[in-house]
Design a protein around this motif. Structure first.
Motif, PDB file in Angstrom:
ATOM      1  N   GLN A   1       0.820  -1.201   0.000  1.00  6.35           N
ATOM      2  CA  GLN A   1       0.000   0.000   0.000  1.00  6.35           C
ATOM      3  C   GLN A   1       0.860   1.260   0.000  1.00  6.35           C
ATOM      4  OE1 GLN A   1      -2.824  -0.535   3.179  1.00  6.35           O
ATOM      5  NE2 GLN A   1      -4.215  -1.645   1.845  1.00  6.35           N
TER       6      GLN A   1
ATOM      7  N   VAL B   1      -0.282  -8.297   2.392  1.00  4.99           N
ATOM      8  CA  VAL B   1      -0.597  -6.872   2.312  1.00  4.99           C
ATOM      9  C   VAL B   1       0.385  -6.141   3.213  1.00  4.99           C
ATOM     10  CG1 VAL B   1      -2.293  -5.081   2.805  1.00  4.99           C
ATOM     11  CG2 VAL B   1      -3.052  -7.276   1.889  1.00  4.99           C
TER      12      VAL B   1
ATOM     13  N   ILE C   1      -0.534  -9.925   6.877  1.00  7.09           N
ATOM     14  CA  ILE C   1      -0.957  -8.536   6.708  1.00  7.09           C
ATOM     15  C   ILE C   1      -0.193  -7.697   7.722  1.00  7.09           C
ATOM     16  CG2 ILE C   1      -2.902  -6.947   6.823  1.00  7.09           C
ATOM     17  CD1 ILE C   1      -4.663  -9.289   6.075  1.00  7.09           C
TER      18      ILE C   1
ATOM     19  N   PHE D   1       0.071  -4.047   9.333  1.00  6.70           N
ATOM     20  CA  PHE D   1      -0.838  -2.899   9.397  1.00  6.70           C
ATOM     21  C   PHE D   1      -0.580  -2.113  10.664  1.00  6.70           C
ATOM     22  CE2 PHE D   1      -3.822  -4.193  12.713  1.00  6.70           C
ATOM     23  CZ  PHE D   1      -3.561  -5.540  12.806  1.00  6.70           C
TER      24      PHE D   1
ATOM     25  N   ARG E   1      -0.941  -9.696  11.202  1.00  8.24           N
ATOM     26  CA  ARG E   1      -1.830 -10.825  11.438  1.00  8.24           C
ATOM     27  C   ARG E   1      -1.918 -11.605  10.150  1.00  8.24           C
ATOM     28  NH1 ARG E   1      -7.167  -9.739   9.589  1.00  8.24           N
ATOM     29  NH2 ARG E   1      -7.944 -11.358  10.962  1.00  8.24           N
TER      30      ARG E   1
END
Lengths: 164, 485
Positions: free
Chosen positions: A87, A103, A121, A123, A130
């Motif tokens: 991202q 991600v 992921i 974040f 996680r």
């Protein structure tokens, strides 16, 4: 599935030995610099603007298929797998690799040398991670639509390097 | 960074609200004359007696505010601080969907948003309703789930799948309706309602209140009166689902302990999304006369105010100017001020700028409270601030600098203007000479400021043909000057 030729904008910085697969889109101001080793980019990736893909290692930096690398991201590791999303301002640094279906969240980064396993992921701030529990089934539908749109619209507004 | 700039960051002016009547005016409306006499005594006492900073420092900290935080009651003609206002809700809304919740629904929905607003149990981000393929039943059926865009959490992880994408809360309630916790809660509620009905039936004098305090009062009063149908005669509560003995645990009890509904605790897979809490818009009233000081628009998306009575609109704002345009006579464009470092024994000039927010003239007098740590001379103890008007009315700046040599004018004019550094529009900058006597980390000077202005609202009152009344506001301001070396 998009089987067009790859779309690379003219205002990008491309240096060194780079191979870009079919269908991949490289937006404006991206820099793909194969400094010490080659960079191999797979098919149907979307590499957004201002992305920096730098290979500081002698081994090839391999980017798989169907990835989405969003604005201002940095990929300096050894490679990423398929269907990942890096991202905005996410970073893959050092000698890290990303697996598949991962991600890297907004402004998150991998550790300097780790092989991030599949379905992870990253974040949040402070950053945590996680494992996703879905199988990323809805990703391809949206990704293909995105690809289709970009292939249609990008050449209208940006100069494209002729593919060799 | 020079030390002057470091101490500059500590410069500040705080206004003191005593909340005990010390900021009363000459003729403010009072409820009764006894209160008025008490307040007048207190006012005279505190305003006359020097404020001892060192002993009252801790208390004073609670009562000093920057002017942005203070309100002004124009009925009482007094300053109000956040401690001496009454807050009441002026509207409820969901911070996520900005839906204005009517007051009646707030209580029934337990102060949460009744629509699709939930917090992710993993990252507390707000969840979004997404239509996906269903995993239950035959594949290919679409259903709605809650999903988090930040951590990719999905409500399928806890087994929540909804038929429609609206009214998620209602569907959750239906899902939970059969559970043991809900049954237990319902039976508890019934029991205590019967108790309350019995107690209120026997209470003497019905107040019609439903708060828990009055409920307890009625319980005890019912007991005292010893009526036949008292609370004690009701049978004790029997658990609907759970066995009362502590040692045995039934299946249902285990389910309650499953931390399914306790948030942010334990295994993320068993966490449930929490509903988004509603936010309130508050309106503020004067504690004395209940005049509304702040009234926001009740609609969530509108951030204006219907009524906005701020102290900055009635009292002069005191600031430290960093530089002011120097007088034309001196030639230079800008003059840097307030940069002299403070040292023990040496006199440093401190410039304060007063700005008049009113449309009438304001007479200001500045007196210094006693302070051991420094000696302060106010060079311009009394001056008049011109009214606030549009800038085009100010044809020429009147620059009078006490530092420059006095121009060829009468000595009377000099003595009045001495100490006034600069005057522009509705602002006057005055100079204080501060001579610190001791080293401190933070030198704070108390100033007693009295502002007087004519009440122009009285002229609009046709019944009052006498002269418009004068409003006097006296308040203490603490001026922080930073470190003394």
């Amino acid at each position: 599935m998009c089987n067009d030729k790859s779309l690379v904008c003219k205002n990008t910085i491309l240096e060194g030995d780079i191979r870009i697969g079919n269908g991949t889109v490289v937006h404006i101001d991206a820099s793909i610099i194969a400094k010490n080793g080659p960079i191999i980019i797979g098919t149907n990736n979307i590499i957004s603007d201002r992305v920096k893909i730098v290979n500081n290692h002698t081994t090839p930096l391999v980017i798989g298929d169907n990835n989405q690398i969003e604005t201002d991201a940095v990929i300096e590791g050894r490679g990423i797998g398929h269907k990942n999303v890096v991202q905005v301002r996410g970073k893959v640094i050092g000698t890290s690799t990303l697996g598949n279906n991962c991600v890297v969240g907004v402004m998150c980064e991998t550790d300097p040398s780790e092989n991030v396993p599949d379905n992870t992921i990253l974040f949040g701030n402070p950053q945590s991670r996680r494992t996703r529990s879905d199988n990323n089934a809805e990703y391809m539908e949206v990704h293909n639509k995105h690809l289709q749109y970009v292939h249609e619209m990008l050449p209208r507004y940006n100069a494209i390097i002729g593919a060799e | 960074m020079s030390s002057e700039l470091d101490s500059g960051s500590q410069l500040g002016v705080l206004y003191y609200c005593p909340c005990s009547g010390c900021m009363r005016t000459t003729d403010a409306p009072v409820k009764d004359s006894k209160q008025k006499r008490e307040f007048a005594e207190l006012a005279e006492e505190e305003c006359r007696a020097p404020l001892d900073i060192s002993t009252q420092k801790q208390l004073a900290v609670l009562r000093t505010w920057p002017i942005e935080k203070l309100y002004y009651c124009d009925d009482c003609s007094e300053v109000r601080c956040p401690h001496c206002v009454i807050e009441e809700p002026a509207g409820y809304h969901c911070p996520n969907c900005t839906f204005d919740v009517p007051t009646a629904s707030v209580r029934s929905e337990k102060n949460s948003c009744a629509r699709n607003c939930f917090h992710c149990p993993v990252c507390t981000h707000v969840l979004v309703v997404v239509v996906v393929e269903s995993t239950q039943g035959d594949g290919g059926q679409s259903c709605s789930v809650l999903s988090c865009a930040v951590c990719m959490w999905d409500s399928r992880e806890i087994g929540w799948e909804f038929e429609t994408s609206t009214g998620i809360s209602a569907q959750i309630e239906r899902m939970r309706a059969g559970g043991p916790a809900v049954k237990e809660y319902a039976s508890l509620l019934d029991y205590w309602r019967t108790v309350q009905r019995t107690a209120s039936a026997t209470a003497v004098g019905s107040h019609g209140l439903t708060s828990s305090a009055s409920f307890k009062h009625r319980l005890t009063s019912a007991g005292l009166h010893g009526n036949t149908t008292s609370v004690d005669s009701l049978p004790p509560y029997k658990a609907a689902c759970y066995v009362d003995s502590g040692a045995e645990l039934t299946e249902d009890f285990k389910a309650l302990e499953d931390a399914n509904i306790i948030p942010f605790n334990g295994d993320p897979r068993t966490k449930e999304p929490q509903r988004v809490r509603l936010h309130m818009k508050l309106s503020r009233r004067c504690r004395m006369c209940h005049h509304i000081l702040i009234k926001p628009e009740s609609k969530a998306h509108n951030s204006r105010f219907k009524i906005q009575l701020l102290a900055a609109n009635f009292l002069p704002t005191i600031t430290f100017p960093n530089f002011l345009p120097a007088s034309k006579a001196r030639g230079s464009l800008l003059e840097h001020l307030n940069t002299t470092p403070l040292r023990v024994g040496s006199t440093a000039p401190v410039v304060l700028r007063f700005a008049n927010p009113l449309y009438t003239e304001m007479d200001v007098s500045v007196d210094v409270g006693e302070l051991d740590a420094a000696q302060t001379d106010v060079l311009a103890p009394r001056f008049t601030l011109p009214p606030f008007a549009e800038l085009w009315e100010y044809d020429e700046d009147e620059d009078d600098s006490s530092l420059a040599s006095p121009s060829a004018s009468s000595s009377g004019r000099d003595s009045v203007k001495r100490g006034i550094i600069h005057q522009h529009g509705n602002q006057i900058a005055i100079q204080l000479d501060v001579t610190p006597r001791a080293q401190t980390q933070k030198l704070t000077i108390p100033l007693c400021i009295t502002c007087t202005h004519l009440d122009d609202m009285a002229e609009m009152d046709t019944s009052d043909t006498s002269t418009p009344r004068r409003i006097v506001n006296t308040f203490w301001a603490y001026v922080s000057l930073g470190t003394v070396n």
